[in-house]
Design a protein around this motif. Structure first.
Motif, mmCIF file in Angstrom:
data_model
loop_
_atom_site.group_PDB
_atom_site.id
_atom_site.type_symbol
_atom_site.label_atom_id
_atom_site.label_comp_id
_atom_site.label_asym_id
_atom_site.label_seq_id
_atom_site.Cartn_x
_atom_site.Cartn_y
_atom_site.Cartn_z
ATOM 1 N N ARG A 87 73.691 71.599 -22.789
ATOM 2 C CA ARG A 87 72.452 71.004 -23.393
ATOM 3 C C ARG A 87 71.481 72.164 -24.189
ATOM 4 O O ARG A 87 71.137 71.672 -24.949
ATOM 5 C CB ARG A 87 72.039 69.804 -22.438
ATOM 6 C CG ARG A 87 73.101 69.506 -21.851
ATOM 7 C CD ARG A 87 71.785 67.862 -21.062
ATOM 8 N NE ARG A 87 71.535 67.164 -22.196
ATOM 9 C CZ ARG A 87 70.734 65.905 -21.524
ATOM 10 N NH1 ARG A 87 70.133 66.312 -19.764
ATOM 11 N NH2 ARG A 87 69.781 65.688 -22.309
ATOM 12 N N ASP A 88 71.278 73.452 -23.703
ATOM 13 C CA ASP A 88 70.423 74.163 -24.170
ATOM 14 C C ASP A 88 70.651 74.834 -24.954
ATOM 15 O O ASP A 88 69.452 76.206 -25.359
ATOM 16 C CB ASP A 88 69.736 74.526 -23.225
ATOM 17 C CG ASP A 88 69.844 75.183 -21.488
ATOM 18 O OD1 ASP A 88 71.113 75.790 -22.488
ATOM 19 O OD2 ASP A 88 69.291 75.665 -20.916
ATOM 20 N N SER B 89 72.392 77.527 -23.651
ATOM 21 C CA SER B 89 73.138 78.840 -22.894
ATOM 22 C C SER B 89 74.314 78.983 -22.203
ATOM 23 O O SER B 89 74.862 80.188 -22.325
ATOM 24 C CB SER B 89 72.093 78.945 -21.926
ATOM 25 O OG SER B 89 71.859 77.388 -20.994
ATOM 26 N N SER C 179 73.620 75.604 -19.443
ATOM 27 C CA SER C 179 72.873 74.288 -19.637
ATOM 28 C C SER C 179 74.151 73.803 -20.822
ATOM 29 O O SER C 179 74.079 75.107 -21.890
ATOM 30 C CB SER C 179 72.247 73.629 -20.017
ATOM 31 O OG SER C 179 72.212 72.109 -19.991
#
Lengths: 205, 205
Positions: B35-36, B38, B33
């Motif tokens: 968003r995280d 990764s 993602s």
């Protein structure tokens, strides 16, 4: 003979002209401009509903829009477009990067800087965002070029032709290429290719 | 077996999943993602310096970035990618349009709308600009689809797969598709293709 409908002072329109020059192929240039309304006439919009240039016109009248699609079409069968599907997809990868993360920021900021009619759109927010995103794109290029001489690997491809024009003109938009030495060396390698022509070159009428 | 490193809630990552579903080909999904963090680990950046997904990984470990380059690679040899160079270039034309004028505005506005961590970036200026430019892109699609059932002509191609995800999710970014009836009919045609799967579908592990 192929006609390229394009704007002399546009990196996107320079791409197919540079490709034809490197291939040593003759073509006709027809000047149109996004600045004087000539790409927004009913006739032009019927050929390209996006209202932008360049537009490639074949001998039989068929037309093709989008600078990078034109590069791929012109590159077919030449050393600038690998035949192997995976190698070909890698050139496309860099061409999509160019349109999504490079051109809109680096060419966009140049346009906001050099064209007086765009001054109202050159808000502080937009100038800051295009500078940050454009420098990030140049950083991605620097990382790649530290390990390879060209974007397709060891030899120039259509991906290099797609990335060259607006990287070369990045300083016109306020980008400082001194921070990207591998990018600068790559620009010099493109400029030393046999047949290379600068942005303002046009074929003899 | 091919692995698609991707984010379930991303239209760009949905593109190769939808392509594989329509081709009836098995693949492995690995959730990453933007968003995280990764897609910004050193390992991921070494495979894709842009730090984005999707990323296609072949059986032999080679990787390919950029959703639309992945679509072309996966579409090779199938009815979704024309063999004729001019027809193929026309599909690329729409895929570059998608990345340059559609995705950044329509997916961009959705991202600014639905992801809480992007609220600070959702300035009035940016929301207005993405709405205006996104609606212009939808208007270009409407004009084309008034005269042809798909972007490659009479049959669906990789260009349709590239344009479908973020057009279908445009209302999540505040776009009103009621003004684009030909676009709505085209969305329904894509959704009726044999093998079609929605965005949140993932293959069985």
């Amino acid at each position: 003979m192929i006609t390229i409908h394009g704007m002399q002072d546009s990196g996107n329109c320079y791409k197919p002209r540079l490709m034809m020059a490197l291939l040593g192929r003759p073509f006709r240039h027809n000047e149109v401009s996004t600045r004087d309304g000539s790409t927004r006439t009913p006739d032009f919009l019927a050929r390209n509903p996006v209202g932008q240039c360049p537009l490639l016109e074949l001998e039989d009248g068929r037309v093709l829009a989008e600078s990078n699609a034109i590069l791929v079409f012109l590159g077919e069968g030449s050393p600038f477009l690998p035949a192997d599907p995976f190698a070909r997809a890698q050139t496309l990868r860099w061409m999509f990067f160019e349109q999504n993360q490079h051109e809109l920021n680096i060419a966009g900021r140049r346009s906001l800087t050099v064209y007086p009619e765009r001054a109202a759109a050159a808000t502080p927010e937009r100038m800051a965002l295009t500078l940050e995103s454009g420098n990030r794109a140049l950083g991605v290029m620097e990382t790649h070029l530290t390990g390879a001489p060209f974007f397709g690997g060891m030899a120039p491809t259509v991906a290099d032709i797609a990335l060259y024009p607006y990287t070369a003109s990045a300083p016109e938009g306020g980008f400082d290429l001194a921070a990207f030495p591998a990018v600068q060396s790559w620009l010099a390698r493109i400029e030393s290719l046999p047949g290379f022509r600068p942005r303002d070159w046009l074929p003899a009428a």
